[in-house]
Design a protein around this motif. Structure first.
Motif, PDB file in Angstrom:
ATOM      1  N   GLU A  31       0.832  -1.206   0.000  1.00 46.88           N
ATOM      2  CA  GLU A  31       0.000   0.000   0.000  1.00 46.88           C
ATOM      3  C   GLU A  31       0.872   1.264   0.000  1.00 46.88           C
ATOM      4  N   ARG A  32       1.902   1.297   0.839  1.00 45.52           N
ATOM      5  CA  ARG A  32       2.797   2.455   0.874  1.00 45.52           C
ATOM      6  C   ARG A  32       3.540   2.615  -0.451  1.00 45.52           C
ATOM      7  N   THR A  33       4.043   1.507  -0.985  1.00 46.19           N
ATOM      8  CA  THR A  33       4.812   1.541  -2.228  1.00 46.19           C
ATOM      9  C   THR A  33       3.953   2.014  -3.395  1.00 46.19           C
ATOM     10  N   ILE A  34       2.793   1.415  -3.563  1.00 47.92           N
ATOM     11  CA  ILE A  34       1.910   1.772  -4.681  1.00 47.92           C
ATOM     12  C   ILE A  34       1.428   3.210  -4.540  1.00 47.92           C
ATOM     13  N   SER A  35       1.043   3.612  -3.341  1.00 51.84           N
ATOM     14  CA  SER A  35       0.568   4.973  -3.112  1.00 51.84           C
ATOM     15  C   SER A  35       1.643   5.990  -3.482  1.00 51.84           C
ATOM     16  N   PHE A  36       2.877   5.701  -3.139  1.00 57.74           N
ATOM     17  CA  PHE A  36       3.992   6.588  -3.477  1.00 57.74           C
ATOM     18  C   PHE A  36       4.209   6.653  -4.985  1.00 57.74           C
ATOM     19  N   MET A  37       3.994   5.540  -5.671  1.00 58.24           N
ATOM     20  CA  MET A  37       4.227   5.463  -7.111  1.00 58.24           C
ATOM     21  C   MET A  37       3.105   6.100  -7.935  1.00 58.24           C
ATOM     22  N   LEU A  38       1.898   6.186  -7.383  1.00 59.24           N
ATOM     23  CA  LEU A  38       0.780   6.768  -8.119  1.00 59.24           C
ATOM     24  C   LEU A  38       1.044   8.252  -8.365  1.00 59.24           C
ATOM     25  N   PRO A  39       0.759   8.728  -9.570  1.00 58.58           N
ATOM     26  CA  PRO A  39       1.015  10.140  -9.871  1.00 58.58           C
ATOM     27  C   PRO A  39       0.041  11.055  -9.131  1.00 58.58           C
ATOM     28  N   LYS A  40       0.464  12.290  -8.935  1.00 54.00           N
ATOM     29  CA  LYS A  40      -0.427  13.280  -8.340  1.00 54.00           C
ATOM     30  C   LYS A  40      -1.537  13.579  -9.335  1.00 54.00           C
ATOM     31  N   ALA A  41      -2.745  13.701  -8.816  1.00 57.82           N
ATOM     32  CA  ALA A  41      -3.891  13.991  -9.678  1.00 57.82           C
ATOM     33  C   ALA A  41      -5.039  14.489  -8.825  1.00 57.82           C
ATOM     34  N   ILE A  43      -9.086  14.238  -8.496  1.00 58.36           N
ATOM     35  CA  ILE A  43     -10.284  13.505  -8.910  1.00 58.36           C
ATOM     36  C   ILE A  43     -11.454  14.046  -8.111  1.00 58.36           C
ATOM     37  N   ASP A  44     -12.476  14.482  -8.817  1.00 55.84           N
ATOM     38  CA  ASP A  44     -13.673  14.989  -8.152  1.00 55.84           C
ATOM     39  C   ASP A  44     -14.334  13.828  -7.412  1.00 55.84           C
ATOM     40  N   PRO A  45     -14.441  13.922  -6.096  1.00 52.73           N
ATOM     41  CA  PRO A  45     -14.985  12.796  -5.321  1.00 52.73           C
ATOM     42  C   PRO A  45     -16.452  12.485  -5.602  1.00 52.73           C
ATOM     43  N   ILE A  74      -6.416   1.454  -2.539  1.00 48.83           N
ATOM     44  CA  ILE A  74      -5.229   2.309  -2.443  1.00 48.83           C
ATOM     45  C   ILE A  74      -5.463   3.620  -3.194  1.00 48.83           C
ATOM     46  N   ALA A  75      -6.034   3.535  -4.386  1.00 50.36           N
ATOM     47  CA  ALA A  75      -6.297   4.730  -5.197  1.00 50.36           C
ATOM     48  C   ALA A  75      -7.317   5.651  -4.522  1.00 50.36           C
ATOM     49  N   GLN A  76      -8.350   5.093  -3.938  1.00 49.57           N
ATOM     50  CA  GLN A  76      -9.354   5.949  -3.311  1.00 49.57           C
ATOM     51  C   GLN A  76      -8.786   6.658  -2.091  1.00 49.57           C
ATOM     52  N   LYS A  77      -7.885   5.993  -1.393  1.00 49.67           N
ATOM     53  CA  LYS A  77      -7.226   6.620  -0.242  1.00 49.67           C
ATOM     54  C   LYS A  77      -6.323   7.767  -0.714  1.00 49.67           C
ATOM     55  N   LYS A  78      -5.590   7.551  -1.790  1.00 45.72           N
ATOM     56  CA  LYS A  78      -4.673   8.574  -2.319  1.00 45.72           C
ATOM     57  C   LYS A  78      -5.424   9.759  -2.921  1.00 45.72           C
ATOM     58  N   TYR A  79      -6.486   9.476  -3.693  1.00 43.37           N
ATOM     59  CA  TYR A  79      -7.147  10.525  -4.459  1.00 43.37           C
ATOM     60  C   TYR A  79      -8.434  11.063  -3.829  1.00 43.37           C
ATOM     61  N   GLY A  80      -8.880  10.465  -2.742  1.00 40.16           N
ATOM     62  CA  GLY A  80     -10.013  11.004  -2.010  1.00 40.16           C
ATOM     63  C   GLY A  80     -11.384  10.737  -2.601  1.00 40.16           C
ATOM     64  N   PHE A  81     -11.516   9.731  -3.465  1.00 40.67           N
ATOM     65  CA  PHE A  81     -12.842   9.369  -3.959  1.00 40.67           C
ATOM     66  C   PHE A  81     -13.344   8.154  -3.183  1.00 40.67           C
ATOM     67  N   ASN A  82     -14.624   7.856  -3.331  1.00 38.62           N
ATOM     68  CA  ASN A  82     -15.209   6.685  -2.686  1.00 38.62           C
ATOM     69  C   ASN A  82     -15.469   5.645  -3.764  1.00 38.62           C
ATOM     70  N   ASP A  83     -15.083   4.400  -3.495  1.00 34.25           N
ATOM     71  CA  ASP A  83     -15.244   3.372  -4.525  1.00 34.25           C
ATOM     72  C   ASP A  83     -16.703   3.084  -4.868  1.00 34.25           C
ATOM     73  N   LYS A  84     -17.631   3.594  -4.100  1.00 38.02           N
ATOM     74  CA  LYS A  84     -19.045   3.458  -4.488  1.00 38.02           C
ATOM     75  C   LYS A  84     -19.334   4.248  -5.762  1.00 38.02           C
ATOM     76  N   ASN A  85     -18.442   5.188  -6.118  1.00 36.94           N
ATOM     77  CA  ASN A  85     -18.612   5.991  -7.325  1.00 36.94           C
ATOM     78  C   ASN A  85     -17.949   5.378  -8.549  1.00 36.94           C
ATOM     79  N   VAL A  86     -17.427   4.179  -8.403  1.00 38.92           N
ATOM     80  CA  VAL A  86     -16.886   3.451  -9.554  1.00 38.92           C
ATOM     81  C   VAL A  86     -18.053   2.693 -10.187  1.00 38.92           C
TER      82      VAL A  86
END
Length: 113
Positions: A31-41, A43-45, A74-86
């Motif tokens: 989780e730490r590794t992937i979160s660090f590797m994800l680009p800054k972006a 995303i409208d939550p 991991i992506a929802q934690k990094k970008y602040g969206f809720n996976d219910k919106n997928v």
């Protein structure tokens, strides 16, 4: 090709397991590794989202769906969206040589038909 509709409520992961589940040290590290590797972006939550995955596995026994939930979490934690919106997922895999494994992931605003 086969298409079908089941008139049954989908079972959630939370309903499928009894008791609490705890993250392993391997998952915490991942989780730490992937979160660090994800680009800054940004995303409208509140947006409806489409997520695409393309995995390069070196073992043909790897299940296509196993890494999906972890990466969405991991992506929802990094970008602040809720996976219910997928609202849409596209998941593919291919076989690669050991040491050449990869994850391609795209998160997009869902554009209705």
């Amino acid at each position: 090709m086969i298409q079908f509709k089941l008139n049954e409520k989908p079972l959630s992961v939370n309903e499928a397991w009894q008791g609490k589940r705890f993250k392993t040290e391997a998952y915490k590290h991942y989780e730490r590794t992937i979160s660090f590797m994800l680009p800054k972006a940004e995303i409208d939550p509140k947006e409806m989202l489409r997520i695409e995955f393309f995995f390069g596995f070196s073992n043909k026994a790897n299940d296509l769906d196993n890494p999906v939930k972890l990466l969405i979490d991991i992506a929802q934690k990094k970008y602040g969206f809720n996976d219910k919106n997928v609202f849409e997922l596209n998941v593919r895999k291919c076989l690669v040589k050991k040491g050449e494994e990869f994850i391609h992931m795209g998160i997009y605003k869902l554009v209705p038909f």
